[in-house]
Scaffold this motif. Structure first.
Motif, PDB file in Angstrom:
ATOM      1  N   PHE A  19       0.844  -1.198   0.000  1.00 29.76           N
ATOM      2  CA  PHE A  19       0.000   0.000   0.000  1.00 29.76           C
ATOM      3  C   PHE A  19       0.879   1.247   0.000  1.00 29.76           C
ATOM      4  O   PHE A  19       1.901   1.297   0.687  1.00 29.76           O
ATOM      5  N   ASP A  20       0.467   2.239  -0.764  1.00 29.45           N
ATOM      6  CA  ASP A  20       1.204   3.502  -0.849  1.00 29.45           C
ATOM      7  C   ASP A  20       0.734   4.419   0.276  1.00 29.45           C
ATOM      8  O   ASP A  20      -0.270   5.113   0.151  1.00 29.45           O
ATOM      9  N   SER A  21       1.437   4.382   1.371  1.00 32.47           N
ATOM     10  CA  SER A  21       1.054   5.164   2.548  1.00 32.47           C
ATOM     11  C   SER A  21       2.270   5.363   3.438  1.00 32.47           C
ATOM     12  O   SER A  21       3.143   4.500   3.514  1.00 32.47           O
ATOM     13  N   GLU A  22       2.317   6.516   4.113  1.00 26.31           N
ATOM     14  CA  GLU A  22       3.421   6.804   5.022  1.00 26.31           C
ATOM     15  C   GLU A  22       3.290   6.058   6.349  1.00 26.31           C
ATOM     16  O   GLU A  22       4.181   6.152   7.202  1.00 26.31           O
ATOM     17  N   GLN A  23       2.191   5.345   6.528  1.00 24.25           N
ATOM     18  CA  GLN A  23       2.021   4.583   7.765  1.00 24.25           C
ATOM     19  C   GLN A  23       3.150   3.563   7.918  1.00 24.25           C
ATOM     20  O   GLN A  23       3.533   2.890   6.969  1.00 24.25           O
ATOM     21  N   VAL A  24       3.655   3.462   9.123  1.00 23.60           N
ATOM     22  CA  VAL A  24       4.650   2.431   9.434  1.00 23.60           C
ATOM     23  C   VAL A  24       3.868   1.238   9.943  1.00 23.60           C
ATOM     24  O   VAL A  24       3.618   1.090  11.140  1.00 23.60           O
ATOM     25  N   ASN A  25       3.448   0.391   9.008  1.00 28.19           N
ATOM     26  CA  ASN A  25       2.494  -0.643   9.391  1.00 28.19           C
ATOM     27  C   ASN A  25       2.535  -1.819   8.426  1.00 28.19           C
ATOM     28  O   ASN A  25       3.032  -1.712   7.305  1.00 28.19           O
TER      29      ASN A  25
ATOM     30  N   LEU B  60      15.294  -4.045  14.444  1.00 21.52           N
ATOM     31  CA  LEU B  60      14.007  -3.559  13.916  1.00 21.52           C
ATOM     32  C   LEU B  60      13.170  -2.913  15.002  1.00 21.52           C
ATOM     33  O   LEU B  60      12.652  -1.799  14.842  1.00 21.52           O
ATOM     34  N   TRP B  61      13.044  -3.587  16.144  1.00 20.32           N
ATOM     35  CA  TRP B  61      12.207  -3.035  17.213  1.00 20.32           C
ATOM     36  C   TRP B  61      12.868  -1.831  17.878  1.00 20.32           C
ATOM     37  O   TRP B  61      12.182  -0.937  18.368  1.00 20.32           O
ATOM     38  N   GLN B  62      14.177  -1.772  17.862  1.00 14.93           N
ATOM     39  CA  GLN B  62      14.852  -0.561  18.328  1.00 14.93           C
ATOM     40  C   GLN B  62      14.560   0.600  17.387  1.00 14.93           C
ATOM     41  O   GLN B  62      14.330   1.736  17.836  1.00 14.93           O
TER      42      GLN B  62
ATOM     43  N   VAL C  40      10.967   5.921  16.205  1.00 12.90           N
ATOM     44  CA  VAL C  40      10.178   6.629  15.199  1.00 12.90           C
ATOM     45  C   VAL C  40       8.938   7.265  15.803  1.00 12.90           C
ATOM     46  O   VAL C  40       8.259   6.675  16.637  1.00 12.90           O
ATOM     47  N   GLY C  41       8.634   8.479  15.361  1.00 13.94           N
ATOM     48  CA  GLY C  41       7.354   9.095  15.684  1.00 13.94           C
ATOM     49  C   GLY C  41       7.251   9.715  17.054  1.00 13.94           C
ATOM     50  O   GLY C  41       6.154   9.879  17.579  1.00 13.94           O
ATOM     51  N   GLY C  42       8.364  10.064  17.650  1.00  8.88           N
ATOM     52  CA  GLY C  42       8.313  10.747  18.935  1.00  8.88           C
ATOM     53  C   GLY C  42       7.858   9.847  20.056  1.00  8.88           C
ATOM     54  O   GLY C  42       8.094   8.635  20.047  1.00  8.88           O
ATOM     55  N   SER C  43       7.140  10.405  21.012  1.00  8.88           N
ATOM     56  CA  SER C  43       6.762   9.663  22.219  1.00  8.88           C
ATOM     57  C   SER C  43       5.752   8.566  21.938  1.00  8.88           C
ATOM     58  O   SER C  43       5.730   7.536  22.602  1.00  8.88           O
ATOM     59  N   GLN C  44       4.875   8.756  20.934  1.00  4.93           N
ATOM     60  CA  GLN C  44       3.839   7.770  20.646  1.00  4.93           C
ATOM     61  C   GLN C  44       4.317   6.663  19.713  1.00  4.93           C
ATOM     62  O   GLN C  44       3.729   5.591  19.672  1.00  4.93           O
ATOM     63  N   GLY C  45       5.357   6.927  18.947  1.00  5.11           N
ATOM     64  CA  GLY C  45       5.862   5.911  18.036  1.00  5.11           C
ATOM     65  C   GLY C  45       5.009   5.813  16.788  1.00  5.11           C
ATOM     66  O   GLY C  45       4.007   6.508  16.631  1.00  5.11           O
TER      67      GLY C  45
END
Length: 268
Positions: A90-96, A214-216, A221-226
């Motif tokens: 999927f073309d999305s900036e989501q890290v998912n 990877l988990w580090q 990423v994404g500040g306090s919320q990740g």
């Protein structure tokens, strides 16, 4: 009175079509599964079809082929080689990323900025596929039916397809972040997916030590919320420590993998 009678009829119908199976997860944990594999596949198929309609697919052929290459190596280690898997970028900036019953894998382009090597991407895909293998989605849907009987019973008893109530099903299948409903997998399920995912990637020729990296990366990423991924896949120090401890168990599997088995190359 009529509503009570209707509820009783629906309950009987739902129990009749679903049944109730108490089994053990791959790590020996007890599971209550109300849905058959066929029903879970129907939910997965419907949810994935809807997501492909609603979200933009990547037009980058090289990047798509790369993701499919990593996924195919993981898939090659699954016990059921008759199941066909649909792998979509999927073309999305989501890290998912996610996997669904019925043989569906979705990866978002944003993840590739965090999972920067094939081994790190294999960590995520292996983890998500492990959720499907361990029937964690079935657990979530079953739990929803047992704790929120009204809608779930009506759906099952009346034979309503997954698309009609896709928000509920997608949330139960671990896709809540996509539709604004957060229903994360539990800690025990996450640990099982970590263990199984590491074994899958190691057997496929991916270095399981990269799971720690990877988990580090995720935690940075994404500040306090990740990143979005962490809304349903919590990353913390304890998890990273567990992944490091599992290396003695999975590194021999990686060493036994055929030389050159992992030939997927991230396009630059």
């Amino acid at each position: 009175m009529k509503s009570m009678m209707l509820a009783a009829v629906l309950l009987g119908a739902a129990l009749g079509v679903s049944g109730c199976a108490t089994t053990q997860s791959p790590t020996g944990r007890g599971q209550t599964l109300l849905y058959s594999p066929a029903q879970m596949q129907q939910m997965g198929d419907a949810s994935f079809a809807e997501m492909k309609k609603q979200q933009k697919l990547s037009s980058d052929k090289k990047l798509t082929q790369y993701v499919q290459c990593v996924a195919s190596r993981i898939i090659s280690q699954l016990p059921d080689q008759t199941q066909r898997w649909d792998v979509v970028l999927f073309d999305s900036e989501q890290v998912n990323a996610f996997a669904l019953p019925g043989g569906h894998i979705g990866v978002y382009t944003g993840l590739l900025k965090v999972a920067t090597t094939p081994d790190q991407l294999a960590t995520v895909i292996g983890h998500e596929v492990a959720h499907v293998l361990a029937q964690h989605g079935n657990e979530q849907v079953s739990r929803g039916q047992l704790t929120n009987v009204g809608m779930q019973i009506a759906d099952v008893a009346l034979g309503v397809g997954g698309v009609a109530n896709r928000n509920a099903y997608m949330a139960a299948l671990g896709l809540g972040a996509q539709v604004g409903i957060i229903l994360p997998f539990g800690r025990a399920q996450e640990s099982e997916a970590d263990i199984m995912g590491l074994e899958l990637m190691a057997r496929a020729g991916f270095d399981p030590s990269q799971s720690v990296v990877l988990w580090q990366n995720m935690a940075k990423v994404g500040g306090s919320q990740g990143p979005q991924f962490l809304s349903t896949h919590p990353s913390n120090e304890q998890r990273i420590v567990q992944l490091a401890q599992l290396q003695t168990q999975v590194q021999p599997l990686y060493q036994q993998a055929s030389p050159g088995k992992n030939q997927c190359v991230l396009p630059r």
